[in-house]
Design an enzyme around this catalytic site. Sequence first.
Site: not given
Length: 399
Positions: A7, A90, A179, A242
């Site tokens: 991940n 992922r 997510h 971000r």
Amino acid sequence: MKVVIINSGSSSIKYQLIDMPENAVICSGMIDRIGLETSNLTYVTDSIKVQETLPIANHKIGLEKIAQLLMDDKVGVIKSTSEIQAVGHRVVHGGSSFTKTVVITEEVKEKIRQLFDLAPLHNPANLEGINVAEEIFNTAQQVAVFDTAFHQTIPVVAHKYALPNYLLTENKIRLYGFHGTSHKYVSENAIHYLTQNSVTKGSNIITIHLGNGCSMTSVKDGKSIDHTLGFGPMNGLIMGTRSGDVDQSVIFYLVNSLGYSLDDVNTMLQKQSGMLGLTGFSDLRDIEANAENGNVECQLALDMNAYRIKKYIGAYTAVLNGLDAIVFTAGIGENSSYIRKLVCTDMDYFGLELDHAKNEVRSKEIREINTPDSRTKILVIPTNEEIEIANQVYELLLS
């Protein structure tokens, strides 16, 4: 079936070696603060825990270090990579190409590469993880699980932008959501918990995933119906680097009046904004520590972070037409009692009453942190994207 789950986040790698279908975790760990001189590595089995602080410049170096530990003579849990039957990855953005879990082929990798611009902090790291894993675990099936898949149930009224229609029909520009693996895992666990405890059927839940990347999902009857991230993983909540929501006219002003190039603006919004832009720090642990020592900018950033989350709780309660529970998850959501306190303060209109003593308790189990009188449950549920990915990998390969 032994499955390695990789991940790769924007600044971290979480990994687990899982024996399926028992969901038995043989070893687990993570590397965070990738790109800094003080990267942290953990590697845990039933009998061994390795912790190191060392410089890890990028995801490739991190994955190679993980592989070395898995096969180490002293602390390793496998003798050969041939013991691994599958590697589950992922992948953040699947665009319109991927709506479910797939076996990785060269064509799949090329499509992931084509989506780099939509998830520039993630898809490149995800693809690098795939390429490195193909070299290391060269006899295993490589499988991709996409963050965007859970959000395919978001209705058109929520996922369509108010842009010319052809941009959706021809160019597939829409809200995709991210997510998803985490939101799916914790929402299902929340519904099970609420039902088992005869509290409610858990029809209306807001899941709040707070890490270096942050997002919220409104979940009705187990399905995602709205989400804070959109076409790319930039908007919505304030994140580590971000910006989250910003007025689009700011971008035109930066370019047309201040002389920024579009690349400059993209870099600013993706890598230089959010908590980093507000404080000089991207890691919330550093920000909380400095705020506690009187740093006014850090305290303001924390207040802004919580304020944005509160706004979306209000919006999503309206979308759901009710609220049974909110769920905090991921690194910040699970571990920052201060952020949870800021979010839940003065939210009694929504039935949120925080128990401050319970909020300070740390646990790896699902727990309530609301008072007995709280109309709405406040849950902390540790996410386990790796288990969710492993289940999807196992189901795909057996089908």
